[in-house]
Write an enzyme that holds these catalytic residues in place. Structure first.
Site: not given
Length: 409
Positions: A404, A192, A409, A155, A278, A181
């Site tokens: 994040n 996650t 969107s 992702t 991230e 992942k």
């Protein structure tokens, strides 16, 4: 026993096939669907999120792992998490498994499913069904097939995460392969994160589950990126027995060697997740040594890697040791702050920052140079016993917020 560590993935063990491609779940022609399949039925083990809010695929997989005798395939989609989707979400798991069962000629209750992505959206199950049918002919045992599958489950990950290990069992070579992942919504008690492990070892289902549960505690449960425990955390382990080793049915030397190899492969994968947090620019490792108990060592290490102030200091290459001592202090573990020694270490060297709770006369320039590497370790000597533990996290950067803030969107 020596392990042969490699960079191969889930197709490294005998009899496992993989494929990855696009089902049209994500925008653009981006890989978003992966499949793993064994040539023969497998013993299956799994560990799952501790979050009370569990995604539909977690519930589906728990049923298969805990109540069904064998598993043979896994279907994984990225882009949509299939979490907080009610009965429709569970029905979409069943439809996914049914589609895979039909093209792979395996029982429906031998198909595990996993999802990762945005919470709250229903899966476009028609696209997944079509994607499964499209991918099935491309299932292959090649290195390339494993790599393609690893890319399809990403992702916000910036890179695929794979590893393999081979070792002898009863005169045969046994291999474990894995891919995972994870980049955000990562916190101890699984994260996650999705991890898929395959092995050609012959081992009983009971001991397979025990081995997996044993190694999770000191691997995936010791990483954190942002303090959020996901709804979808899943680790699945399939063993098809094609290495033809004498089946491992007791906790003897063969079992212990299997556990050690399984620990190593999951430790590597866990570190890959933490280092790819991230927006991260550095893997941040925290070692607590000379602690009174292992549990307390774990609590202290986790407290430091989840401290946003400490993570920000690592991003700034700032030896702001007070933040580390502070995080240890609010962890709930009792220790004497005036006995703690603290060191920073990386490929650029090692430096002591505090001795007995007080700063030593160190060079800020040298500390900054050490903290500027892509992998940085903080070592805290607590001087209360002989136990130790290691946790892994990453720095906190501007990009974490950017990623994040507009993820949906």
């Amino acid at each position: 026993m020596e392990f042969q560590i490699g960079d191969s993935g889930v197709t490294a063990p005998k009899g496992f096939l993989a494929a990855g491609g696009s089902a049209g779940i994500k925008k653009g022609n981006t890989r978003d669907l992966a499949m793993i399949c064994s040539n023969v039925p497998c013993a299956a083990a799994g560990t799952f999120t501790t979050n009370l809010v569990k995604a539909a695929p977690v519930k589906w997989d728990q049923h298969i792992v805990y109540e069904c005798p064998k598993a043979q395939a896994v279907v994984i989609n990225s882009g949509i998490a299939n979490a907080c989707t009610g009965e429709e979400g569970l029905e979409n798991c069943r439809k996914t498994a049914e589609a895979a069962a039909e093209v792979l000629h395996v029982p429906e209750d031998a198909v595990l499913v996993a999802s990762t992505g945005v919470i709250g959206q229903q899966l476009p199950v028609d696209k997944i069904e079509a994607g499964v049918a499209k991918l099935a002919p491309f299932l292959s045992g090649t290195r390339e097939a494993a790599a393609t599958a690893a890319k399809a489950i990403m992702t916000t990950d910036t890179k695929p995460k794979e590893v393999s290990v081979s070792f002898p069992v009863g005169g045969k070579t046994v291999t474990i392969g894995g891919m995972c992942k994870g980049s955000g919504m990562i916190h101890p008690n699984m994260c996650t994160m999705l991890s898929f492990l395959t092995t050609d070892a012959a081992i009983s289902k009971q001991l397979l589950q025990k081995a997996l549960s044993t190694v999770i505690a000191d691997t995936y449960n010791m990483i954190s990126v942002d303090g959020d425990t996901s709804t979808n955390d899943t680790v699945l382990l399939l063993a098809n027995g094609l290495a033809e080793n004498p089946e491992i049915t007791e906790e003897g030397e063969d079992y212990q060697n299997f556990v050690r190899a399984l620990f190593e492969i999951n430790r590597v994968l866990a570190k890959k997740i933490a280092g790819d947090g991230e927006g991260a620019t550095a893997l941040f490792e925290v070692r607590m040594i000379h602690v009174d108990t292992v549990e307390n060592a774990k609590i202290l290490a986790k407290s430091v890697i989840t401290s946003n102030l400490t993570k920000a200091a690592i991003f700034g290459h700032d030896a702001n040791w007070g933040r580390i001592l502070c995080a240890m202090g609010y962890s709930g573990v009792t220790f004497d702050p005036e006995k703690v020694d603290l060191y920073f270490e990386s490929a650029a060297g090692k430096i002591q920052i505090i001795r007995d709770g007080v700063a030593v006369d160190y060079s800020e320039e040298e500390a900054t140079r050490i903290l500027s590497e892509k992998e940085v370790t903080a070592i805290a000597d607590v001087k209360t016993g002989d136990a130790e533990a290691t946790a892994w996290g990453c720095d906190l950067t501007y990009d974490y917020v950017k990623i994040n803030a507009d993820y949906r969107s």
